[in-house]
Scaffold this motif. Structure first.
Motif, PDB file in Angstrom:
ATOM      1  N   TYR A  38       0.524   5.369   0.936  1.00  0.00           N
ATOM      2  CA  TYR A  38      -0.269   6.416   1.554  1.00  0.00           C
ATOM      3  C   TYR A  38       0.518   7.720   1.494  1.00  0.00           C
ATOM      4  O   TYR A  38       1.750   7.728   1.484  1.00  0.00           O
ATOM      5  N   GLY A  63      -8.802   8.057   9.634  1.00  0.00           N
ATOM      6  CA  GLY A  63      -9.348   9.314  10.097  1.00  0.00           C
ATOM      7  C   GLY A  63      -8.250  10.352  10.281  1.00  0.00           C
ATOM      8  O   GLY A  63      -7.064  10.048  10.106  1.00  0.00           O
ATOM      9  N   PRO A  64      -8.639  11.569  10.665  1.00  0.00           N
ATOM     10  CA  PRO A  64      -7.668  12.651  10.806  1.00  0.00           C
ATOM     11  C   PRO A  64      -6.812  12.551  12.064  1.00  0.00           C
ATOM     12  O   PRO A  64      -5.809  13.245  12.182  1.00  0.00           O
ATOM     13  N   PHE A  74       0.841  -1.198   0.000  1.00  0.00           N
ATOM     14  CA  PHE A  74       0.000   0.000   0.000  1.00  0.00           C
ATOM     15  C   PHE A  74       0.873   1.245   0.000  1.00  0.00           C
ATOM     16  O   PHE A  74       1.940   1.274   0.616  1.00  0.00           O
ATOM     17  N   LEU A  97       4.185   7.111   2.553  1.00  0.00           N
ATOM     18  CA  LEU A  97       4.360   5.915   3.358  1.00  0.00           C
ATOM     19  C   LEU A  97       4.046   4.666   2.548  1.00  0.00           C
ATOM     20  O   LEU A  97       3.055   4.619   1.830  1.00  0.00           O
ATOM     21  N   GLY A 109       0.627  16.341  10.807  1.00  0.00           N
ATOM     22  CA  GLY A 109      -0.481  16.415  11.745  1.00  0.00           C
ATOM     23  C   GLY A 109      -1.780  15.819  11.244  1.00  0.00           C
ATOM     24  O   GLY A 109      -2.830  16.005  11.872  1.00  0.00           O
ATOM     25  N   LYS A 110      -1.722  15.088  10.141  1.00  0.00           N
ATOM     26  CA  LYS A 110      -2.928  14.510   9.541  1.00  0.00           C
ATOM     27  C   LYS A 110      -2.827  12.990   9.494  1.00  0.00           C
ATOM     28  O   LYS A 110      -1.755  12.414   9.684  1.00  0.00           O
ATOM     29  N   GLY A 111      -3.969  12.348   9.187  1.00  0.00           N
ATOM     30  CA  GLY A 111      -3.965  10.913   9.021  1.00  0.00           C
ATOM     31  C   GLY A 111      -3.468  10.505   7.652  1.00  0.00           C
ATOM     32  O   GLY A 111      -3.521  11.293   6.697  1.00  0.00           O
ATOM     33  N   PRO A 112      -2.962   9.273   7.519  1.00  0.00           N
ATOM     34  CA  PRO A 112      -2.541   8.783   6.199  1.00  0.00           C
ATOM     35  C   PRO A 112      -3.705   8.788   5.216  1.00  0.00           C
ATOM     36  O   PRO A 112      -4.809   8.362   5.551  1.00  0.00           O
ATOM     37  N   GLN A 153       0.928  11.284   3.732  1.00  0.00           N
ATOM     38  CA  GLN A 153       0.609  11.865   5.029  1.00  0.00           C
ATOM     39  C   GLN A 153       1.127  13.293   5.090  1.00  0.00           C
ATOM     40  O   GLN A 153       2.314  13.543   4.916  1.00  0.00           O
ATOM     41  N   PHE A 178      -5.092   7.333   1.707  1.00  0.00           N
ATOM     42  CA  PHE A 178      -4.899   6.193   0.819  1.00  0.00           C
ATOM     43  C   PHE A 178      -4.601   6.651  -0.605  1.00  0.00           C
ATOM     44  O   PHE A 178      -5.270   7.538  -1.146  1.00  0.00           O
ATOM     45  N   PHE A 194      -4.883   7.103  15.384  1.00  0.00           N
ATOM     46  CA  PHE A 194      -5.669   7.078  14.161  1.00  0.00           C
ATOM     47  C   PHE A 194      -6.619   5.889  14.171  1.00  0.00           C
ATOM     48  O   PHE A 194      -6.222   4.767  14.490  1.00  0.00           O
ATOM     49  N   LEU A 252      -2.010  -3.380   8.867  1.00  0.00           N
ATOM     50  CA  LEU A 252      -0.944  -2.808   8.059  1.00  0.00           C
ATOM     51  C   LEU A 252       0.292  -2.558   8.911  1.00  0.00           C
ATOM     52  O   LEU A 252       0.180  -2.099  10.054  1.00  0.00           O
ATOM     53  N   TYR A 260      -4.539   2.689  15.199  1.00  0.00           N
ATOM     54  CA  TYR A 260      -3.097   2.806  15.048  1.00  0.00           C
ATOM     55  C   TYR A 260      -2.650   4.003  15.867  1.00  0.00           C
ATOM     56  O   TYR A 260      -3.450   4.880  16.187  1.00  0.00           O
ATOM     57  N   PHE A 304       3.717  -0.312   8.630  1.00  0.00           N
ATOM     58  CA  PHE A 304       4.191   0.833   7.869  1.00  0.00           C
ATOM     59  C   PHE A 304       5.706   0.934   7.865  1.00  0.00           C
ATOM     60  O   PHE A 304       6.381   0.580   8.840  1.00  0.00           O
TER      61      PHE A 304
END
Lengths: 110, 113
Positions: A36, B105-106, A34, A87, A41-44, A38, A46, B91, A98, B35, A100
């Motif tokens: 991703y 999510g954020p 996979f 990532l 300060g944010k989520g991965p 990022q 997709f 997350f 997953l 996570y 990473f």
């Protein structure tokens, strides 16, 4: 022991300067690879899933490829908004958890 | 476009206190995950959840942690007696099983003082 290495750790490009990020792996029983993105300060976010050697997927300026030993994320004519950490992650078992890699921090400058 | 949401975005708590982090997965997804990412480090798997039970957990996910799906939409992570080293981004993710794609999510930034 399963191992995945992302390179380079950091990459600085000029706008329009194409390049590739690498994710090399020695993982037994790989079920999926996979990619991703990022932002700080944010989520991965997709990007792609690849399941078998020879598979390729594209999305805008990004193209992901997979061989038996590595995956590449090719970035064509990048723009500053492509700056982020990319990532690589893999899934080796049931349940789709997953694992990473450490990521490649990409900076695209004007 | 459906997305995973998390609340709060930032939680500050004192060492030893309990916290509950909340997530609303994408509505037709059945597999859920937590996570965490300590500042400057890799994203690490904590736990996966399916059919109202834990399907897999990591070594990090010890008795201090628990997960719950209290209703048809929420998915929570509870951390009892927080420690300084629990400070991290947490997350939540949910899985589109048909195509094998996990959406994150954020995050909730947890700061333990």
């Amino acid at each position: 022991e399963d191992q995945v290495t992302q390179s380079p750790e950091a990459l600085r490009l000029q706008e329009g300067e194409s390049s590739s990020l690498n994710c090399s792996y020695t993982v037994s029983g790989l079920r999926g690879l996979f990619w991703y993105r990022q932002d700080p300060g944010k989520g991965p976010e997709f990007l792609f899933t690849l399941y078998s050697a020879g598979e390729e997927k594209e999305k805008e300026r990004l193209k992901a490829t997979l061989t038996k030993k590595e995956s590449f994320l090719h970035i064509t004519a990048p723009k500053p908004e492509d700056s982020a950490t990319y990532l690589c992650a893999w899934d080796t078992g049931g349940g789709n958890k997953l694992t990473f890699g450490t990521g490649t921090q990409l900076k695209v400058e004007l | 476009e459906p997305e995973v949401t998390q609340t709060p975005s930032h939680q500050v708590t004192q060492m030893g206190q309990e916290v509950i982090l909340r997530c609303v997965p994408i509505s037709n997804h059945l597999y859920f995950y937590w996570y965490r990412q300590i500042l400057g480090q890799k994203v690490e798997f904590l736990v996966s959840f399916y059919n109202n039970e834990i399907s897999e957990k990591s070594e990090i996910f010890d008795d201090q942690f628990s997960v719950e799906r209290p209703d048809g939409s929420n998915f929570t992570l509870k951390i009892r007696s927080t420690k300084l080293e629990d400070s991290a981004m947490y997350f939540c993710a949910s899985l589109n099983y048909r195509v094998g794609e996990q959406y994150f999510g954020p995050g909730t930034r947890l700061t333990v003082t």
